[in-house]
Design a protein around this motif. Sequence first.
Motif, PDB file in Angstrom:
ATOM      1  N   PHE A  24      14.156  -1.483 155.476  1.00 51.78           N
ATOM      2  CA  PHE A  24      14.112  -1.819 154.083  1.00 51.78           C
ATOM      3  C   PHE A  24      13.686  -0.345 153.286  1.00 51.78           C
ATOM      4  CE2 PHE A  24      13.631  -6.180 155.625  1.00 51.78           C
ATOM      5  CZ  PHE A  24      14.837  -6.635 154.958  1.00 51.78           C
ATOM      6  N   THR A  25      12.874   0.468 153.744  1.00 53.19           N
ATOM      7  CA  THR A  25      12.578   1.603 153.045  1.00 53.19           C
ATOM      8  C   THR A  25      13.749   2.591 152.975  1.00 53.19           C
ATOM      9  OG1 THR A  25      10.193   1.511 153.706  1.00 53.19           O
ATOM     10  CG2 THR A  25      11.038   3.719 153.189  1.00 53.19           C
ATOM     11  N   GLY A  26      14.183   2.866 154.414  1.00 53.36           N
ATOM     12  CA  GLY A  26      15.808   3.677 154.149  1.00 53.36           C
ATOM     13  C   GLY A  26      16.805   3.095 153.400  1.00 53.36           C
ATOM     14  N   LEU A  27      17.011   1.702 153.406  1.00 55.85           N
ATOM     15  CA  LEU A  27      18.212   1.181 152.609  1.00 55.85           C
ATOM     16  C   LEU A  27      17.747   1.429 151.313  1.00 55.85           C
ATOM     17  CD1 LEU A  27      20.737  -0.624 152.635  1.00 55.85           C
ATOM     18  CD2 LEU A  27      19.166  -2.540 152.777  1.00 55.85           C
ATOM     19  N   GLY A  28      16.815   1.170 150.665  1.00 62.12           N
ATOM     20  CA  GLY A  28      16.381   1.193 149.259  1.00 62.12           C
ATOM     21  C   GLY A  28      16.114   2.599 148.927  1.00 62.12           C
ATOM     22  N   LEU A  29      15.786   3.766 149.532  1.00 67.30           N
ATOM     23  CA  LEU A  29      15.800   5.078 148.998  1.00 67.30           C
ATOM     24  C   LEU A  29      16.976   5.507 149.382  1.00 67.30           C
ATOM     25  CD1 LEU A  29      12.339   6.150 150.464  1.00 67.30           C
ATOM     26  CD2 LEU A  29      12.853   5.699 148.029  1.00 67.30           C
ATOM     27  N   GLY A  30      17.777   5.095 150.235  1.00 69.40           N
ATOM     28  CA  GLY A  30      19.117   5.698 150.374  1.00 69.40           C
ATOM     29  C   GLY A  30      19.986   5.249 149.469  1.00 69.40           C
ATOM     30  N   ALA A  31      19.798   4.014 149.093  1.00 70.23           N
ATOM     31  CA  ALA A  31      20.682   3.665 147.875  1.00 70.23           C
ATOM     32  C   ALA A  31      20.532   4.321 146.674  1.00 70.23           C
ATOM     33  CB  ALA A  31      20.647   2.021 147.736  1.00 70.23           C
ATOM     34  N   ARG A  32      19.211   4.566 146.468  1.00 70.58           N
ATOM     35  CA  ARG A  32      18.724   5.276 145.103  1.00 70.58           C
ATOM     36  C   ARG A  32      19.480   6.799 145.311  1.00 70.58           C
ATOM     37  NH1 ARG A  32      12.696   5.568 143.549  1.00 70.58           N
ATOM     38  NH2 ARG A  32      12.607   6.938 145.515  1.00 70.58           N
ATOM     39  N   ALA A  33      19.420   7.308 146.531  1.00 72.46           N
ATOM     40  CA  ALA A  33      19.660   8.730 146.419  1.00 72.46           C
ATOM     41  C   ALA A  33      21.271   8.904 146.386  1.00 72.46           C
ATOM     42  CB  ALA A  33      19.446   9.245 147.900  1.00 72.46           C
ATOM     43  N   LEU A  34      22.000   7.736 146.633  1.00 73.04           N
ATOM     44  CA  LEU A  34      23.571   7.652 146.849  1.00 73.04           C
ATOM     45  C   LEU A  34      24.148   6.935 145.604  1.00 73.04           C
ATOM     46  CD1 LEU A  34      24.235   6.958 150.626  1.00 73.04           C
ATOM     47  CD2 LEU A  34      24.406   9.479 149.346  1.00 73.04           C
ATOM     48  N   ALA A  35      23.191   6.670 144.646  1.00 71.94           N
ATOM     49  CA  ALA A  35      23.407   6.129 143.451  1.00 71.94           C
ATOM     50  C   ALA A  35      24.752   6.470 142.882  1.00 71.94           C
ATOM     51  CB  ALA A  35      22.480   6.003 142.261  1.00 71.94           C
ATOM     52  N   GLY A  36      25.034   7.634 142.873  1.00 69.29           N
ATOM     53  CA  GLY A  36      26.181   8.346 142.160  1.00 69.29           C
ATOM     54  C   GLY A  36      27.674   7.797 142.784  1.00 69.29           C
ATOM     55  N   PRO A  37      27.995   8.261 144.045  1.00 67.32           N
ATOM     56  CA  PRO A  37      29.053   7.598 144.804  1.00 67.32           C
ATOM     57  C   PRO A  37      29.358   6.224 144.842  1.00 67.32           C
ATOM     58  CG  PRO A  37      27.849   9.061 146.192  1.00 67.32           C
ATOM     59  CD  PRO A  37      26.954   9.095 144.928  1.00 67.32           C
ATOM     60  N   LEU A  38      27.933   5.502 145.365  1.00 68.20           N
ATOM     61  CA  LEU A  38      27.896   4.092 145.615  1.00 68.20           C
ATOM     62  C   LEU A  38      28.052   3.015 144.126  1.00 68.20           C
ATOM     63  CD1 LEU A  38      25.494   3.652 148.561  1.00 68.20           C
ATOM     64  CD2 LEU A  38      27.995   3.598 148.513  1.00 68.20           C
ATOM     65  N   GLY A  39      27.498   3.934 143.133  1.00 68.58           N
ATOM     66  CA  GLY A  39      27.758   3.247 141.783  1.00 68.58           C
ATOM     67  C   GLY A  39      29.026   2.967 140.933  1.00 68.58           C
ATOM     68  N   ARG A  40      29.856   3.534 141.651  1.00 68.41           N
ATOM     69  CA  ARG A  40      31.274   3.385 140.876  1.00 68.41           C
ATOM     70  C   ARG A  40      31.691   2.025 140.990  1.00 68.41           C
ATOM     71  NH1 ARG A  40      32.623   8.172 144.305  1.00 68.41           N
ATOM     72  NH2 ARG A  40      32.267   9.957 142.943  1.00 68.41           N
ATOM     73  N   PRO A  41      32.217   1.445 139.968  1.00 71.48           N
ATOM     74  CA  PRO A  41      32.825   0.097 139.757  1.00 71.48           C
ATOM     75  C   PRO A  41      33.667  -0.304 141.019  1.00 71.48           C
ATOM     76  CG  PRO A  41      32.725   1.055 137.573  1.00 71.48           C
ATOM     77  CD  PRO A  41      32.547   2.096 138.638  1.00 71.48           C
ATOM     78  N   GLY A  42      34.542   0.441 141.229  1.00 75.75           N
ATOM     79  CA  GLY A  42      35.629   0.094 142.466  1.00 75.75           C
ATOM     80  C   GLY A  42      34.775  -0.139 143.709  1.00 75.75           C
ATOM     81  N   THR A  43      33.877   0.780 143.988  1.00 80.66           N
ATOM     82  CA  THR A  43      33.149   0.964 145.186  1.00 80.66           C
ATOM     83  C   THR A  43      32.486  -0.744 145.261  1.00 80.66           C
ATOM     84  OG1 THR A  43      32.701   3.166 145.248  1.00 80.66           O
ATOM     85  CG2 THR A  43      31.272   1.956 146.659  1.00 80.66           C
ATOM     86  N   TRP A  44      31.700  -0.852 144.136  1.00 78.47           N
ATOM     87  CA  TRP A  44      30.873  -2.273 144.289  1.00 78.47           C
ATOM     88  C   TRP A  44      31.964  -3.570 144.087  1.00 78.47           C
ATOM     89  CZ3 TRP A  44      26.788  -4.300 145.674  1.00 78.47           C
ATOM     90  CH2 TRP A  44      25.752  -3.374 145.774  1.00 78.47           C
TER      91      TRP A  44
END
Length: 189
Positions: free
Chosen positions: A148-168
């Motif tokens: 859970f720590t890795g998932l949360g911090l990893g998501a925060r670190a990758l917010a740019g590429p993962l935050g694109r509407p198409g990706t979600w």
Amino acid sequence: MLTGLTLIVAIGAQNAFVLRQGIRREHLTPVVLICIAADTLLILLGTAGVGALVSDHPTAVRVVTWLGAAYLVGYGLLALRRAASPEGLEATAPAGRGSVIATTLAITFLNPHVYLDTVLMLGSIANGHGEQRWSFATGAALGSIVWFTGLGLGARALAGPLGRPGTWRVLDGLIGLTMIGLAVLLVSR
């Protein structure tokens, strides 16, 4: 630790929610802490033998299974609705801390797989280790902390590429189909 990780790493409502909060950078710390605390509590309950007690009441297990399946279908339909939205991740408005905490608790404790996998299955495996069951439970809890720590911090670190509407939209589509598929599998057992 590896056994605990194999049970929690699969895509599910809780992991998707942690991922979403990490990408949005909203209330991530309480979300991660709740997930870790809940998982640890359920691992300890399973190791203490609560799983055996629950499995002795098949009607209760059946009711929880059907309620859980309904929950999974509902969550899956919401994810599919988000996937159909052109805004993707931005389709949901930011939520207050209390709302995020309540959602985290609901996603965690209303999910039937948390009981089937963590309390029943992991508890049974832990108890198969006899006197070492508490060491096994500690390792499984450490797996939850790492995940859970890795998932949360990893998501925060990758917010740019993962935050694109198409990706979600793609991710929500996969999550929706997975949740509905899990519901079908759950009730067909």
